[in-house]
Design a protein around this motif. Structure first.
Motif, short mmCIF file in Angstrom:
data_model
loop_
_atom_site.label_atom_id
_atom_site.label_comp_id
_atom_site.label_asym_id
_atom_site.label_seq_id
_atom_site.Cartn_x
_atom_site.Cartn_y
_atom_site.Cartn_z
N PRO A 53 9.21 -84.63 46.74
CA PRO A 53 7.77 -84.57 47.07
C PRO A 53 7.05 -85.89 46.83
N GLU A 84 14.37 -74.68 49.38
CA GLU A 84 13.18 -74.91 48.55
C GLU A 84 12.29 -76.01 49.13
N SER A 88 8.24 -75.78 50.73
CA SER A 88 7.07 -76.53 50.25
C SER A 88 6.70 -77.70 51.17
N MET A 89 7.66 -78.17 51.98
CA MET A 89 7.41 -79.30 52.88
C MET A 89 7.96 -78.97 54.27
N GLN A 187 12.51 -69.65 42.36
CA GLN A 187 11.32 -68.85 42.69
C GLN A 187 11.43 -67.43 42.14
#
Length: 234
Positions: A53, A84, A88-89, A187
């Protein structure tokens, strides 16, 4: 100034591989290209999830298997990283790189949202082409392999037998439901306040009790069980 004279920003790439020699070789190959830059590296899943990130790559080149298979922990961890990161991206293109021609890993990669899947025996120029292809929003998946995998998705699956599901503890039922929702081990742990290692051990128990070998098979069983409950309620 003519806008044609302004060079395009280089393609930002992140590398995940547990072998330093492989990472160095791929980095040297890519950075010899004028339109590519490696913005970060990681040797394991935890490092990758922490660093990607911040590095803001456009493409992540992910080794499917990390840490070998000495204790089974390295089996398809790169696919979990892909899942994952894509959660998120979603704009990130993931290219899976592996030494093994493995339908299970390909199946998992497709389900995780990977844009491409290539073997490490690929030539350097072919790898560069693959990265540019996925960066452009196109798929770099072998059509024949995809056909094999998709046929498995469309083949009707038998409903799980109550006896197998009855073997699961209440906590295992909760985890199975979350597997069916596509959550990663991390998660699931966050949702249920469990350590990631505990989740992994529980999933191994679930797979054994259900008589399946892969997480994606458990996810399909969870989906069938949801469908059955909905039908019974209706």
């Amino acid at each position: 100034m003519n806008t044609d004279d302004i060079p395009a920003a280089p393609l930002r790439i992140f590398l995940l591989d547990d072998h330093e020699v492989v990472r160095r070789g791929v980095r040297d190959l890519l950075e010899a290209e004028p339109d590519m830059v490696v913005v970060g590296e990681a040797s394991d899943a935890r490092e990758a999830l922490a660093r990607v990130p911040a590095a803001r790559p456009q493409v992540a080149v992910l080794d499917v298997r990390l840490g070998g298979d000495r204790d089974g922990a390295g089996d398809h961890q790169g696919v979990e990283v892909c899942r994952e990161l894509r959660a998120s991206m979603p704009e990130l293109a993931c290219l899976m790189l592996t030494s093994f021609d493995d339908d299970e890993a390909l199946f998992g990669a497709i389900m995780a949202g990977a844009s491409g899947y290539v073997l490490k025996r690929i030539g350097g120029s072919e790898l560069i082409t693959a990265i540019r292809t996925v960066a452009a929003g196109k798929s770099m998946l072998d059509p024949r392999a995809v056909t094999r995998v998709m046929s498995r998705l469309t083949t009707p699956q038998p409903a799980p037998t109550p006896s197998r599901l009855d073997r699961l503890s209440p906590r295992e039922h909760e985890i199975l439901e979350l597997i069916g929702e596509g959550l990663t081990n991390r998660q699931i742990g966050e949702r249920l306040f469990l350590a990631e290692k505990t989740v992994k051990n529980r999933i191994s128990s679930i797979l054994s009790k259900l008589g399946v070998g892969r997480r994606v098979q458990a996810a399909m069983i969870a989906e069938k069980a949801r469908e059955q409950r909905a039908a019974d309620a209706g």
